[in-house]
Design a protein around this motif. Structure first.
Motif, PDB file in Angstrom:
ATOM      1  N   TYR A  72       0.838  -1.333  -0.105  1.00 30.72           N
ATOM      2  CA  TYR A  72      -0.017   0.017   0.031  1.00 30.72           C
ATOM      3  C   TYR A  72       0.739   1.259   0.146  1.00 30.72           C
ATOM      4  CZ  TYR A  72      -4.530  -2.169   0.963  1.00 30.72           C
ATOM      5  OH  TYR A  72      -5.912  -2.908   0.579  1.00 30.72           O
ATOM      6  N   PRO A  73       1.198   1.936  -1.238  1.00 30.85           N
ATOM      7  CA  PRO A  73       2.028   3.095  -1.213  1.00 30.85           C
ATOM      8  C   PRO A  73       1.629   4.123  -0.394  1.00 30.85           C
ATOM      9  CG  PRO A  73       1.673   1.931  -3.270  1.00 30.85           C
ATOM     10  CD  PRO A  73       0.929   1.422  -2.522  1.00 30.85           C
ATOM     11  N   GLU A  74       0.273   4.195  -0.278  1.00 30.42           N
ATOM     12  CA  GLU A  74      -0.131   5.418   0.584  1.00 30.42           C
ATOM     13  C   GLU A  74       0.251   5.307   1.920  1.00 30.42           C
ATOM     14  OE1 GLU A  74      -2.702   4.025  -2.838  1.00 30.42           O
ATOM     15  OE2 GLU A  74      -1.838   3.111  -1.022  1.00 30.42           O
ATOM     16  N   LEU A  75       0.652   4.144   2.584  1.00 27.33           N
ATOM     17  CA  LEU A  75       1.008   4.071   4.155  1.00 27.33           C
ATOM     18  C   LEU A  75       2.545   4.640   4.131  1.00 27.33           C
ATOM     19  CD1 LEU A  75      -0.103   0.465   4.872  1.00 27.33           C
ATOM     20  CD2 LEU A  75      -1.101   2.636   5.559  1.00 27.33           C
ATOM     21  N   LEU A  76       3.077   4.948   2.840  1.00 26.00           N
ATOM     22  CA  LEU A  76       4.705   5.591   2.980  1.00 26.00           C
ATOM     23  C   LEU A  76       4.350   7.096   3.468  1.00 26.00           C
ATOM     24  CD1 LEU A  76       5.961   4.278  -0.217  1.00 26.00           C
ATOM     25  CD2 LEU A  76       6.603   3.491   1.998  1.00 26.00           C
ATOM     26  N   HIS A  77       3.388   7.562   3.097  1.00 24.73           N
ATOM     27  CA  HIS A  77       2.826   8.969   3.582  1.00 24.73           C
ATOM     28  C   HIS A  77       2.412   9.082   5.163  1.00 24.73           C
ATOM     29  CE1 HIS A  77       3.218  10.164  -0.751  1.00 24.73           C
ATOM     30  NE2 HIS A  77       2.184   9.447  -1.162  1.00 24.73           N
ATOM     31  N   THR A  78       1.631   8.012   5.454  1.00 28.00           N
ATOM     32  CA  THR A  78       1.285   7.823   6.639  1.00 28.00           C
ATOM     33  C   THR A  78       2.534   7.565   7.882  1.00 28.00           C
ATOM     34  OG1 THR A  78      -0.699   6.877   6.073  1.00 28.00           O
ATOM     35  CG2 THR A  78      -0.035   6.590   8.475  1.00 28.00           C
ATOM     36  N   ARG A  79       3.485   6.687   7.350  1.00 26.23           N
ATOM     37  CA  ARG A  79       4.563   6.664   7.957  1.00 26.23           C
ATOM     38  C   ARG A  79       5.327   7.971   8.070  1.00 26.23           C
ATOM     39  NH1 ARG A  79       8.643   2.011   6.010  1.00 26.23           N
ATOM     40  NH2 ARG A  79       9.035   3.467   4.446  1.00 26.23           N
ATOM     41  N   GLN A  80       5.715   8.737   7.038  1.00 22.56           N
ATOM     42  CA  GLN A  80       6.295   9.831   7.221  1.00 22.56           C
ATOM     43  C   GLN A  80       5.856  10.856   8.002  1.00 22.56           C
ATOM     44  OE1 GLN A  80       6.481  11.236   3.001  1.00 22.56           O
ATOM     45  NE2 GLN A  80       8.117   9.480   2.548  1.00 22.56           N
ATOM     46  N   TYR A  81       4.380  11.022   8.062  1.00 16.06           N
ATOM     47  CA  TYR A  81       3.719  12.110   8.899  1.00 16.06           C
ATOM     48  C   TYR A  81       3.993  11.440  10.478  1.00 16.06           C
ATOM     49  CZ  TYR A  81      -0.147  14.525  11.168  1.00 16.06           C
ATOM     50  OH  TYR A  81      -0.906  15.229  11.527  1.00 16.06           O
ATOM     51  N   LEU A  82       3.678  10.198  10.711  1.00 13.21           N
ATOM     52  CA  LEU A  82       3.543   9.870  12.302  1.00 13.21           C
ATOM     53  C   LEU A  82       5.012   9.908  12.537  1.00 13.21           C
ATOM     54  CD1 LEU A  82       0.968   7.007  12.009  1.00 13.21           C
ATOM     55  CD2 LEU A  82       0.578   9.565  12.889  1.00 13.21           C
ATOM     56  N   SER A  83       5.865   9.882  11.910  1.00 15.99           N
ATOM     57  CA  SER A  83       7.487   9.865  12.287  1.00 15.99           C
ATOM     58  C   SER A  83       8.006  11.254  12.506  1.00 15.99           C
ATOM     59  CB  SER A  83       8.200   9.083  11.153  1.00 15.99           C
ATOM     60  OG  SER A  83       7.948   7.692  11.049  1.00 15.99           O
ATOM     61  N   LEU A  84       6.998  12.191  12.334  1.00 14.48           N
ATOM     62  CA  LEU A  84       7.514  13.391  12.592  1.00 14.48           C
ATOM     63  C   LEU A  84       7.658  13.865  14.218  1.00 14.48           C
ATOM     64  CD1 LEU A  84       5.416  15.422  10.145  1.00 14.48           C
ATOM     65  CD2 LEU A  84       7.800  15.278   9.814  1.00 14.48           C
ATOM     66  N   PRO A  85       8.812  14.385  14.585  1.00 14.87           N
ATOM     67  CA  PRO A  85       8.985  14.465  16.050  1.00 14.87           C
ATOM     68  C   PRO A  85       7.947  15.084  16.706  1.00 14.87           C
ATOM     69  CG  PRO A  85      10.997  14.837  14.846  1.00 14.87           C
ATOM     70  CD  PRO A  85      10.060  14.708  13.841  1.00 14.87           C
ATOM     71  N   SER A  86       7.321  16.501  15.876  1.00 18.61           N
ATOM     72  CA  SER A  86       6.214  17.167  16.333  1.00 18.61           C
ATOM     73  C   SER A  86       4.989  16.638  16.561  1.00 18.61           C
ATOM     74  CB  SER A  86       6.054  18.434  15.373  1.00 18.61           C
ATOM     75  OG  SER A  86       5.604  17.778  14.011  1.00 18.61           O
ATOM     76  N   ILE A  87       4.572  15.318  15.750  1.00 18.03           N
ATOM     77  CA  ILE A  87       3.352  14.541  15.986  1.00 18.03           C
ATOM     78  C   ILE A  87       3.673  13.417  16.891  1.00 18.03           C
ATOM     79  CG2 ILE A  87       2.056  12.991  14.498  1.00 18.03           C
ATOM     80  CD1 ILE A  87       1.905  15.646  13.725  1.00 18.03           C
TER      81      ILE A  87
END
Length: 233
Positions: A72-87
């Motif tokens: 699911y390529p879409e999950l790559l965006h999810t992973r990047q977002y949830l890995s942000l220090p601020s998040i």
């Protein structure tokens, strides 16, 4: 719960999606080869699933293929977002050095630990679901018809085999089509009890099984409109 000093939860309904289960053949072979040995469990599971992996198809959606182990390529965006220090900070994720800095949607390390513990042979979900139904809680079990890893045939089988006071009536219901705006959206079977069997005097729970056509593991992503209508019903 009150007697135990706990605050009751006003739970009226639950949804279960993508339940993984042990195939009857898998359970039989493991038992024949020594069910108490984790290696036997892993070897048997690999033997049964190997033919599918050789097809190159996506186990979460058999209508497409995985690209370089990404299903699911879409999950790559999810992973990047949830890995942000601020998040991570907003979510309250432990920022200590011992905690990985990246979000992982599907961890092979965690999965391997469950396999070594033979978790797949010790299904606990049915007894909890039965308990909820007897207490008047409605249960919806749904699955995309293109999902292989948690396929609809297996999910239908465990709902029919679920031991609760409405088991016979639920199993006798005919699997029928359900529609959204005049178009078929999947198949469903449902039974609602008139009264609970736990002595509470309340209404009985309703068990509903439904498939969503054209959807894989991520049903709301593949069929958002149908998913919303299904939940609202």
């Amino acid at each position: 719960m009150v007697e135990a000093g706990l605050t009751p939860i006003n739970l009226t309904s639950v949804m279960i999606v993508n339940k993984r289960f042990a195939l009857p053949l898998f359970s039989f072979l493991v038992a024949e080869n020594g069910a108490n040995h984790p290696a036997s469990t892993n070897t048997t599971l690999s033997a049964i699933t190997a033919p599918f992996w050789q097809t190159g198809l996506n186990p979460y959606d058999i209508s497409i293929s995985c690209i370089e182990a990404v299903c699911y390529p879409e999950l790559l965006h999810t992973r990047q977002y949830l890995s942000l220090p601020s998040i991570r900070t907003k979510l309250g994720v432990d920022l200590s050095p011992s905690i990985p800095t990246n979000f992982t949607s599907c961890s092979s390390t965690v999965g391997q630990a469950f396999n070594l513990a033979q978790d797949i042979l010790q299904p606990s979900t049915p007894k909890y679901v039965a308990g909820l139904l007897e207490r008047g809680v409605h249960v919806l079990v749904y699955v995309g018809d293109l999902d292989w890893i948690c396929n609809w045939r297996g999910n239908e089988k465990w709902t029919i085999g679920l031991e609760w006071s409405g088991q016979r009536e639920f199993g006798e219901k005919v699997l029928r089509g359900w529609e959204v705006e005049g178009r078929r959206a999947g198949m469903t079977r449902s039974f609602s009890q008139e009264g609970g069997s736990d002595g509470s005097g309340g209404g009985g729970g309703r068990l509903t099984f439904a498939t969503v056509e054209g959807a894989g593991h991520m049903v709301p992503y593949n069929r958002p409109k149908e998913s919303l209508v299904m939940v609202q019903r």
